[in-house]
Design a protein around this motif. Structure first.
Motif, PDB file in Angstrom:
ATOM      1  N   LEU A 279      10.200  -9.105   7.197  1.00 51.26           N
ATOM      2  CA  LEU A 279       8.870  -8.580   7.501  1.00 51.26           C
ATOM      3  C   LEU A 279       8.246  -8.031   6.230  1.00 51.26           C
ATOM      4  CD1 LEU A 279       6.625  -7.555   9.482  1.00 51.26           C
ATOM      5  CD2 LEU A 279       7.986  -5.503   9.789  1.00 51.26           C
ATOM      6  N   ALA A 280       6.971  -8.348   6.021  1.00 48.76           N
ATOM      7  CA  ALA A 280       6.188  -7.773   4.919  1.00 48.76           C
ATOM      8  C   ALA A 280       4.953  -7.111   5.499  1.00 48.76           C
ATOM      9  CB  ALA A 280       5.789  -8.846   3.911  1.00 48.76           C
ATOM     10  N   SER A 281       4.578  -5.955   4.957  1.00 44.50           N
ATOM     11  CA  SER A 281       3.416  -5.217   5.465  1.00 44.50           C
ATOM     12  C   SER A 281       2.726  -4.518   4.322  1.00 44.50           C
ATOM     13  CB  SER A 281       3.860  -4.195   6.519  1.00 44.50           C
ATOM     14  OG  SER A 281       2.775  -3.395   6.943  1.00 44.50           O
ATOM     15  N   ASP A 282       1.401  -4.694   4.204  1.00 44.50           N
ATOM     16  CA  ASP A 282       0.631  -3.911   3.240  1.00 44.50           C
ATOM     17  C   ASP A 282      -0.735  -3.583   3.820  1.00 44.50           C
ATOM     18  OD1 ASP A 282      -1.156  -6.253   1.421  1.00 44.50           O
ATOM     19  OD2 ASP A 282       0.599  -6.898   2.529  1.00 44.50           O
ATOM     20  N   PRO A 283      -0.846  -2.459   4.546  1.00 43.60           N
ATOM     21  CA  PRO A 283      -2.144  -2.034   5.089  1.00 43.60           C
ATOM     22  C   PRO A 283      -3.098  -1.618   3.975  1.00 43.60           C
ATOM     23  CG  PRO A 283      -0.448  -0.381   5.484  1.00 43.60           C
ATOM     24  CD  PRO A 283       0.247  -1.561   4.905  1.00 43.60           C
ATOM     25  N   HIS A 284      -4.380  -1.976   4.135  1.00 44.87           N
ATOM     26  CA  HIS A 284      -5.399  -1.706   3.115  1.00 44.87           C
ATOM     27  C   HIS A 284      -6.383  -0.652   3.623  1.00 44.87           C
ATOM     28  CE1 HIS A 284      -4.918  -6.225   1.829  1.00 44.87           C
ATOM     29  NE2 HIS A 284      -3.794  -5.537   1.736  1.00 44.87           N
ATOM     30  N   MET A 285      -6.647   0.315   2.790  1.00 48.88           N
ATOM     31  CA  MET A 285      -7.698   1.302   3.060  1.00 48.88           C
ATOM     32  C   MET A 285      -8.342   1.684   1.734  1.00 48.88           C
ATOM     33  SD  MET A 285      -6.584   3.748   6.263  1.00 48.88           S
ATOM     34  CE  MET A 285      -5.161   4.547   5.583  1.00 48.88           C
ATOM     35  N   GLY A 286      -9.375   2.511   1.808  1.00 45.11           N
ATOM     36  CA  GLY A 286     -10.043   2.953   0.595  1.00 45.11           C
ATOM     37  C   GLY A 286      -9.095   3.766  -0.277  1.00 45.11           C
ATOM     38  N   ASP A 743     -21.211  -1.982  -6.347  1.00 44.39           N
ATOM     39  CA  ASP A 743     -22.265  -1.105  -6.854  1.00 44.39           C
ATOM     40  C   ASP A 743     -22.877  -1.698  -8.116  1.00 44.39           C
ATOM     41  OD1 ASP A 743     -21.589   0.638  -4.840  1.00 44.39           O
ATOM     42  OD2 ASP A 743     -20.259   1.836  -6.104  1.00 44.39           O
ATOM     43  N   ALA A 744     -24.159  -1.506  -8.269  1.00 42.08           N
ATOM     44  CA  ALA A 744     -24.841  -2.074  -9.432  1.00 42.08           C
ATOM     45  C   ALA A 744     -24.274  -1.539 -10.743  1.00 42.08           C
ATOM     46  CB  ALA A 744     -26.339  -1.765  -9.343  1.00 42.08           C
ATOM     47  N   ALA A 745     -23.901  -0.260 -10.768  1.00 40.92           N
ATOM     48  CA  ALA A 745     -23.435   0.344 -12.017  1.00 40.92           C
ATOM     49  C   ALA A 745     -22.048  -0.143 -12.416  1.00 40.92           C
ATOM     50  CB  ALA A 745     -23.439   1.866 -11.885  1.00 40.92           C
ATOM     51  N   ASP A 746     -21.193  -0.407 -11.442  1.00 39.01           N
ATOM     52  CA  ASP A 746     -19.805  -0.780 -11.721  1.00 39.01           C
ATOM     53  C   ASP A 746     -19.336  -1.721 -10.622  1.00 39.01           C
ATOM     54  OD1 ASP A 746     -17.371  -0.863 -12.916  1.00 39.01           O
ATOM     55  OD2 ASP A 746     -16.804   1.212 -12.513  1.00 39.01           O
ATOM     56  N   PRO A 747     -19.851  -2.939 -10.583  1.00 34.84           N
ATOM     57  CA  PRO A 747     -19.689  -3.785  -9.391  1.00 34.84           C
ATOM     58  C   PRO A 747     -18.272  -4.243  -9.095  1.00 34.84           C
ATOM     59  CG  PRO A 747     -20.703  -5.032 -11.179  1.00 34.84           C
ATOM     60  CD  PRO A 747     -20.664  -3.601 -11.617  1.00 34.84           C
ATOM     61  N   PHE A 748     -17.393  -4.301 -10.105  1.00 30.61           N
ATOM     62  CA  PHE A 748     -16.071  -4.859  -9.875  1.00 30.61           C
ATOM     63  C   PHE A 748     -14.977  -3.793  -9.843  1.00 30.61           C
ATOM     64  CE2 PHE A 748     -18.528  -8.230 -12.125  1.00 30.61           C
ATOM     65  CZ  PHE A 748     -18.767  -8.983 -10.990  1.00 30.61           C
ATOM     66  N   ARG A 749     -15.374  -2.540  -9.782  1.00 34.21           N
ATOM     67  CA  ARG A 749     -14.391  -1.466  -9.642  1.00 34.21           C
ATOM     68  C   ARG A 749     -13.625  -1.653  -8.346  1.00 34.21           C
ATOM     69  NH1 ARG A 749     -15.916   3.605  -7.473  1.00 34.21           N
ATOM     70  NH2 ARG A 749     -18.005   2.738  -7.678  1.00 34.21           N
ATOM     71  N   ASN A 750     -12.303  -1.597  -8.424  1.00 33.24           N
ATOM     72  CA  ASN A 750     -11.415  -1.856  -7.292  1.00 33.24           C
ATOM     73  C   ASN A 750     -11.269  -0.583  -6.465  1.00 33.24           C
ATOM     74  OD1 ASN A 750      -9.346  -2.574  -5.565  1.00 33.24           O
ATOM     75  ND2 ASN A 750      -7.841  -2.987  -7.159  1.00 33.24           N
ATOM     76  N   ILE A 751     -11.814  -0.556  -5.253  1.00 31.79           N
ATOM     77  CA  ILE A 751     -11.847   0.689  -4.484  1.00 31.79           C
ATOM     78  C   ILE A 751     -11.146   0.590  -3.130  1.00 31.79           C
ATOM     79  CG2 ILE A 751     -13.992   1.427  -5.586  1.00 31.79           C
ATOM     80  CD1 ILE A 751     -15.448   0.681  -2.971  1.00 31.79           C
ATOM     81  N   HIS A 752     -10.601  -0.571  -2.781  1.00 34.77           N
ATOM     82  CA  HIS A 752     -10.055  -0.740  -1.435  1.00 34.77           C
ATOM     83  C   HIS A 752      -8.948  -1.784  -1.484  1.00 34.77           C
ATOM     84  CE1 HIS A 752      -9.981  -1.732   2.886  1.00 34.77           C
ATOM     85  NE2 HIS A 752     -10.734  -0.672   3.098  1.00 34.77           N
ATOM     86  N   GLY A 753      -7.743  -1.398  -1.110  1.00 34.20           N
ATOM     87  CA  GLY A 753      -6.643  -2.352  -1.157  1.00 34.20           C
ATOM     88  C   GLY A 753      -5.388  -1.783  -0.544  1.00 34.20           C
ATOM     89  N   ALA A 754      -4.262  -2.332  -0.942  1.00 32.82           N
ATOM     90  CA  ALA A 754      -2.970  -1.976  -0.342  1.00 32.82           C
ATOM     91  C   ALA A 754      -2.462  -0.669  -0.934  1.00 32.82           C
ATOM     92  CB  ALA A 754      -1.965  -3.099  -0.567  1.00 32.82           C
TER      93      ALA A 754
END
Length: 821
Positions: A279-286, A743-754
């Motif tokens: 079993l593998a599990s990686d729940p994603h939240m902010g 966001d326009a200022a920093d569009p590729f900032r990683n804010i939500h994941g495992a």
């Protein structure tokens, strides 16, 4: 002159000395709240001595004489490490943030008061089963034991943030833990925002173009929906003004695309190289600092349980025992409906129902605001749920004059036994036992992937509303609340929730993808969280006859984007190898260099490579060019790239290529024109940010995981201590998901994941592994604040073992709690 110089030197030296003494004083006060993990303490509420063994990753192994004592120990450990986080989340669900943070959080508190989640949690305590009530009481006693210790020994108020904000702490109550579950449910649903966005977009576009920009997941289609304006009287075309809620780091409300996500999958013994289930599990939240998850091991009387907990909740939500493993993903079940209620023109305290006008249920609520006058709210409820403010999620923009919006949501009930379900899953010994325990889950709606020693399964948990087949919007947009056909008729039975037990192929899993294709109203949902990751997951699962723990880890950390592999050949088809040679330094030459890089790229979103940044900037600029002239300011709400939309446009599905033509211009632009212009836009943006040397670009520089402190993260100087920033691989559509902010200022900032990853191997359970994205401690002076973060970034794990000797062998401390006699 010499005298002046000496006095200036003395003055400067004095100021430096004062500054140093001030800093030392601040450090001393802050460090007083650092937990001591190696001690013996007498406490009230225990039946026998209890040990909390902290292994070398600071994961507490809680060993007690009874289950109640073990839950006491979990409460104590949570309060040791995450007290500030716990009490802040409790204030969030209570709607009491403004007592501490002032006017900045009044709008959040206003909505939370109207939802009434905390009073519902208080009423829900009596609905839990006996085992859960014991666990809730014992857990609360453990938290309060830590609070008593802090007060008696002057331990720096329990957290350094307490010196900066006046936040009195009330004793923890069983209802507080139930409220944490309801808050989790709120964070994991984005149906409100999705309904409002669909309604607003339908006011601007014809039906076929609405399906382009808000596409359904692949599968059977749905019956045509009415335009939103057609649901209401033609004489009421105007809608009320709306001022959107300002986004705040403490806000629990999710934008469309930013609600829960996750991956979880399992392999049967027939697909396992070693012969045990996997079993593998990686729940994603902010992402936050500290993270949402906290690792713990509970030694219950029937055996050990280890995995991921959320501070405030006495349960392992994703983990394993010696015979059972469970992982969770957000189910995307449509458990919310917005209604538009018509007010009585003669009496605004009444609303229209199928039987005529009826008074709202209402009561006053006083909202205290730090350093400001209190705000008195009138909370109103209709048969369909609480009245929401027009500013919330832009609801006012789709509410006709003389109407208000209300919310029906499965979590808005006191008969909520979700925490009973979570605790009883821990006690289950088989897949069937865990599925039976899940029947009590109301919200959040989750897919639970399960393995025992010989079986695998997936079951959707959470109440599924029973809508009528004649529902005007099928729950996809707000609908008139006074029409009987739009109202819920209770909920479906648990048996109607999708389940998959021991499938023939020996593999089961979910990436937030569409799980069933059933006609409305048994459809589960029209809006799903993934159409891309599932493609890569399917390929990786089927590429091997048998799997291992390591192959599951490789899949969890996979960074290849199926969206990039699909879109690049479409949007670049007429650009590659077609341009004339161009001199260096010209836009044409830069475009050729970018295309040459992308032509040899396999879609891997690796943090060290330039191609992911060029691709991401290109498709972002392309979507902006395609939609801005059609949607105007509403285009700002579509700040996440939708691969299905771009694919529909470039394959001209149902005439979708019309999006390429700019409405306001006289020429008819082609999709090739749009792709070329968008690439030039992207390269200009990259040059302004990172320079012209495309080969030197690194995706990780733009795609930094932002684990920011929700309160101190914007404070100069302090933010360098409390925020955790890391360059990361992955992207919006990779299995190792890192959702960009948009966001326009920093569009590729990683804010939500495992924020949590775990892989469990039941051939050798103690070889199982797990990790979180930050660290166990919420104290930014602790070495355990961010120590797991670098392992997480590199794709490494720590042992997930129930071996007590292994935990003691390298323990960083052993806390012994003894009962007061």
């Amino acid at each position: 002159m010499a005298l002046i110089f000496r006095w200036l030197m003395r003055l400067t030296g004095g100021m430096i000395a004062v500054a140093v003494l001030t800093m030392l004083g601040i450090y001393f006060l802050a460090s007083r709240s650092l937990p001591d993990y190696d001690k013996t303490l007498q406490v009230s509420g225990l039946s026998a001595p209890l040990e909390i063994v902290r292994d070398n990753a600071n994961v507490p192994h809680i060993l007690g004489a009874s289950d109640a004592d073990v839950f006491f120990g979990l409460g104590y450990a949570h309060a040791q490490d995450r007290l500030w986080q716990m009490v802040t989340l409790r204030r969030t669900v209570q709607g009491r943030l403004s007592e501490v943070f002032g006017t900045r959080t009044v709008e959040i508190d206003t909505v939370m008061r109207r939802l009434d989640l905390y009073p519902l949690a208080q009423a829900a305590v009596r609905h839990q089963d006996a085992r859960t009530q014991v666990a809730l009481k014992a857990y609360a006693d453990g938290v309060n034991a830590r609070l008593d210790e802090i007060n008696q020994n002057a331990l720096g108020r329990g957290a350094p943030e307490m010196f900066l904000f006046n936040m009195p702490i009330a004793p923890w109550q069983p209802a507080d833990s139930i409220a944490m579950v309801k808050l989790m449910a709120l964070r994991l649903t984005g149906q409100i925002d999705t309904e409002v966005l669909r309604a607003r977009t339908s006011l601007l576009l014809p039906a076929e173009r609405l399906l382009d920009i808000l596409p359904d997941a692949p599968g059977a289609g749905i019956a045509a929906l009415p335009r939103y304006a057609d649901l209401f009287d033609a004489t009421l075309p105007r809608f009320t003004a709306s001022t959107p809620l300002p986004e705040h780091p403490l806000s629990p409300f999710s934008r469309a695309g930013f609600s829960g996500a996750s991956n979880a999958w399992a392999a049967a013994t027939s697909r396992s190289a070693a012969g045990g289930t996997l079993l593998a599990s990686d729940p994603h939240m902010g992402f936050t600092a500290p993270g949402s998850w906290y690792l713990a091991r509970l030694q219950l009387q029937q055996g050990g349980v280890i995995g991921a907990t959320i501070p405030g909740i006495p349960a392992v939500l994703s983990g394993r025992s010696d015979v059972l493993g469970w992982g969770i993903t957000a189910a995307y079940l449509d458990d919310q409906d917005l209604y538009v209620e018509e007010l009585n023109p003669e009496n605004s305290e009444e609303y229209r129902t199928p039987e005529g006008f009826k008074p709202f249920r209402s009561r006053k609520s006083i909202l205290q605001v730090a350093e400001e006058k209190p705000v008195t709210l009138t909370l109103r409820w209709s048969d369909n749920g609480p009245v929401l403010p027009a500013s919330f999620n832009d609801i006012g923009t789709i509410t006709p004059k003389g109407h208000v919006a209300t919310l029906n949501w499965t979590a808005l009930t006191e008969e909520d036994r979700s925490i009973t379900a979570a605790i009883n899953v821990m006690y289950a010994r088989t897949v069937q036992g865990a599925m039976a325990a899940g029947e009590d889950m109301v919200a959040p709606a989750l897919n639970m992937v399960l393995v025992d020693e010989s079986q695998i399964a997936m079951k959707t948990l959470g109440k599924m509303p029973r809508r009528q087949s004649g529902h005007q919007s099928q729950g996809r947009m707000p609908s008139p609340g006074w029409l009987e056909e739009n109202r819920w008729q209770g909920s479906h039975s648990y048996a109607a929730n999708p389940e998959f037990v021991n499938p023939i192929g020996g593999i089961v899993g979910n990436t937030n993808n569409k799980t069933v294709d059933r006609p409305f109203p048994l459809h589960v949902s029209f809006d799903w969280g993934d159409t891309q990751r599932i493609q890569r997951w399917t390929r990786l699962m089927q590429s091997r006859q048998v799997h291992t723990r390591d192959s599951f880890i490789e899949t969890q950390l996979d960074t290849v984007s199926p969206a990039a592999r699909t879109l690049l050949p479409l949007i670049g088809a007429d650009l590659w190898f077609t341009g004339a040679a161009a001199p260096d330094g010209t836009p044409e030459r830069q475009r050729q260099r970018a295309l040459a890089l992308l032509a040899n790229w396999n879609g891997e979103m690796n943090e060290h490579m330039p191609e992911p940044l060029i691709y991401a900037a290109w498709v972002r600029a392309l979507q902006e060019r395609l939609i801005r002239d059609d949607l105007g300011p509403l285009a700002d709400q579509f700040n996440q790239v939708e691969p299905l939309f771009i694919e529909r446009v470039y394959r001209d599905v149902d005439g979708a290529s019309i999006w390429c033509d700019v409405i306001q211009s006289a020429p008819v632009e082609s999709c090739t024109d749009m792709a070329r212009l968008a690439l030039d836009d992207a390269l200009l943006w990259i040059e302004e940010r990172y320079g012209q040397a495309l080969e030197s670009l690194q995706w990780g520089e733009a795609h930094q995981a932002a684990h920011d402190h929700p309160v101190l993260g914007d404070v100069p100087l302090l933010r360098s201590f409390v925020n955790i920033r890391q360059p990361t691989s992955g992207g919006d559509q990779t299995l190792m998901r890192g959702l960009a902010s948009g966001d326009a200022a920093d569009p590729f900032r990683n804010i939500h994941g495992a924020g949590y990853r775990g892989v469990y191997d039941f051939e050798d359970p103690d070889s199982s592994v797990f990790i979180t994205a930050t660290g166990q401690s919420g104290h930014f002076l602790s070495r355990y604040y961010d120590d797991l973060g670098e392992l997480w970034r590199r794709g490494e794990y720590i042992p997930m073992s129930l071996d007590q000797d292994l935990a003691r062998a390298a323990a960083v401390g052993v806390t012994v709690l003894r009962p007061v006699n």
